[in-house]
Scaffold this motif. Structure first.
Motif, short mmCIF file in Angstrom:
data_model
loop_
_atom_site.label_atom_id
_atom_site.label_comp_id
_atom_site.label_asym_id
_atom_site.label_seq_id
_atom_site.Cartn_x
_atom_site.Cartn_y
_atom_site.Cartn_z
N VAL A 1 47.59 34.15 39.08
CA VAL A 1 47.37 33.49 37.80
C VAL A 1 48.49 34.00 36.89
O VAL A 1 48.61 35.20 36.66
CB VAL A 1 45.98 33.84 37.22
CG1 VAL A 1 45.83 33.27 35.82
CG2 VAL A 1 44.89 33.33 38.15
N ILE A 2 49.30 33.07 36.42
CA ILE A 2 50.46 33.41 35.59
C ILE A 2 50.36 32.58 34.33
O ILE A 2 50.20 31.35 34.39
CB ILE A 2 51.78 33.09 36.33
CG1 ILE A 2 51.80 33.80 37.69
CG2 ILE A 2 52.99 33.46 35.48
CD1 ILE A 2 52.82 33.25 38.66
N TYR B 1 37.32 41.32 42.83
CA TYR B 1 37.96 40.02 42.59
C TYR B 1 39.42 40.21 42.20
O TYR B 1 40.29 39.46 42.62
CB TYR B 1 37.25 39.25 41.48
CG TYR B 1 35.88 38.77 41.86
CD1 TYR B 1 35.70 37.87 42.90
CD2 TYR B 1 34.76 39.22 41.18
CE1 TYR B 1 34.44 37.42 43.25
CE2 TYR B 1 33.49 38.77 41.52
CZ TYR B 1 33.34 37.88 42.55
OH TYR B 1 32.10 37.44 42.90
N LEU B 2 39.68 41.20 41.37
CA LEU B 2 41.03 41.44 40.88
C LEU B 2 41.74 42.43 41.79
O LEU B 2 41.22 43.51 42.07
CB LEU B 2 40.99 41.99 39.45
CG LEU B 2 42.34 42.33 38.83
CD1 LEU B 2 43.17 41.06 38.62
CD2 LEU B 2 42.15 43.08 37.52
N TYR C 1 44.18 37.44 42.09
CA TYR C 1 42.73 37.43 42.33
C TYR C 1 42.42 37.11 43.79
O TYR C 1 43.14 36.35 44.43
CB TYR C 1 42.06 36.37 41.45
CG TYR C 1 41.91 36.78 40.02
CD1 TYR C 1 40.95 37.71 39.64
CD2 TYR C 1 42.73 36.24 39.04
CE1 TYR C 1 40.82 38.09 38.32
CE2 TYR C 1 42.60 36.62 37.71
CZ TYR C 1 41.64 37.55 37.35
OH TYR C 1 41.50 37.93 36.04
N ASN C 2 41.34 37.70 44.28
CA ASN C 2 40.78 37.41 45.59
C ASN C 2 39.46 36.70 45.31
O ASN C 2 38.44 37.35 45.04
CB ASN C 2 40.57 38.71 46.36
CG ASN C 2 40.02 38.49 47.75
OD1 ASN C 2 39.94 37.38 48.24
ND2 ASN C 2 39.62 39.57 48.38
N VAL C 3 39.50 35.37 45.31
CA VAL C 3 38.35 34.56 44.91
C VAL C 3 38.13 33.42 45.90
O VAL C 3 38.93 33.20 46.79
CB VAL C 3 38.52 34.01 43.47
CG1 VAL C 3 38.48 35.13 42.46
CG2 VAL C 3 39.81 33.23 43.33
N ASP C 4 37.04 32.72 45.70
CA ASP C 4 36.67 31.64 46.62
C ASP C 4 37.49 30.37 46.46
O ASP C 4 37.64 29.62 47.41
CB ASP C 4 35.19 31.29 46.44
CG ASP C 4 34.28 32.41 46.89
OD1 ASP C 4 34.58 33.05 47.92
OD2 ASP C 4 33.27 32.66 46.21
N GLU D 1 38.44 29.74 36.09
CA GLU D 1 37.31 30.20 35.27
C GLU D 1 37.53 31.62 34.77
O GLU D 1 37.19 31.94 33.62
CB GLU D 1 36.01 30.10 36.06
CG GLU D 1 35.56 28.66 36.27
CD GLU D 1 34.44 28.50 37.28
OE1 GLU D 1 33.91 29.52 37.80
OE2 GLU D 1 34.10 27.34 37.57
N PHE D 2 38.11 32.48 35.61
CA PHE D 2 38.42 33.84 35.15
C PHE D 2 39.44 33.78 34.01
O PHE D 2 39.30 34.48 33.01
CB PHE D 2 38.95 34.70 36.29
CG PHE D 2 37.89 35.28 37.18
CD1 PHE D 2 36.64 35.63 36.68
CD2 PHE D 2 38.14 35.49 38.51
CE1 PHE D 2 35.66 36.18 37.50
CE2 PHE D 2 37.18 36.05 39.34
CZ PHE D 2 35.93 36.40 38.84
#
Length: 104
Positions: free
Chosen positions: A12-13, A45-46, A66-69, A76-77
């Motif tokens: 995410v940048i 997550y982070l 992030y390590n997310v689904d 959303e984060f």
């Protein structure tokens, strides 16, 4: 959010806005921003996050891994972050890019 271990990595940048008061807004909510990141780190997550700096060393944006689904969860984060909610980030510059996690 899923209770199973996420399996997708996303960068995410996002750049900060460029108005003269942006740095003041950033500093005013920095502790809340960092606390949210700590919570996401504790929940796995982070992976890593840092401020971007310009050629003069001035903070000018943020980068997080992030390590997310899903990409939506990464978004959303970003949208729940104190920097987003308080007008620090220029959301028009938001980039969410999936990373090949087998190479990490």
């Amino acid at each position: 959010m899923s209770q199973q271990a996420p399996k997708n990595y996303y960068f995410v940048i996002v750049k900060d806005k460029t108005d003269p008061d942006c740095l003041s807004r950033r500093l005013a909510v920095r502790e809340q921003h960092l606390n949210d990141l700590r919570i996401r780190k504790e929940k796995s997550y982070l992976q890593v996050a840092t401020a971007m700096v310009d050629k003069d060393g001035k903070m000018c944006g943020s980068v997080a891994l992030y390590n997310v689904d899903s990409e939506q969860q990464a978004r959303e984060f970003a949208e729940s972050d104190a920097y987003y909610k308080n007008g620090v980030w220029d959301i028009d510059t938001l980039v969410i890019q999936q990373v090949n996690h087998s190479k990490l």
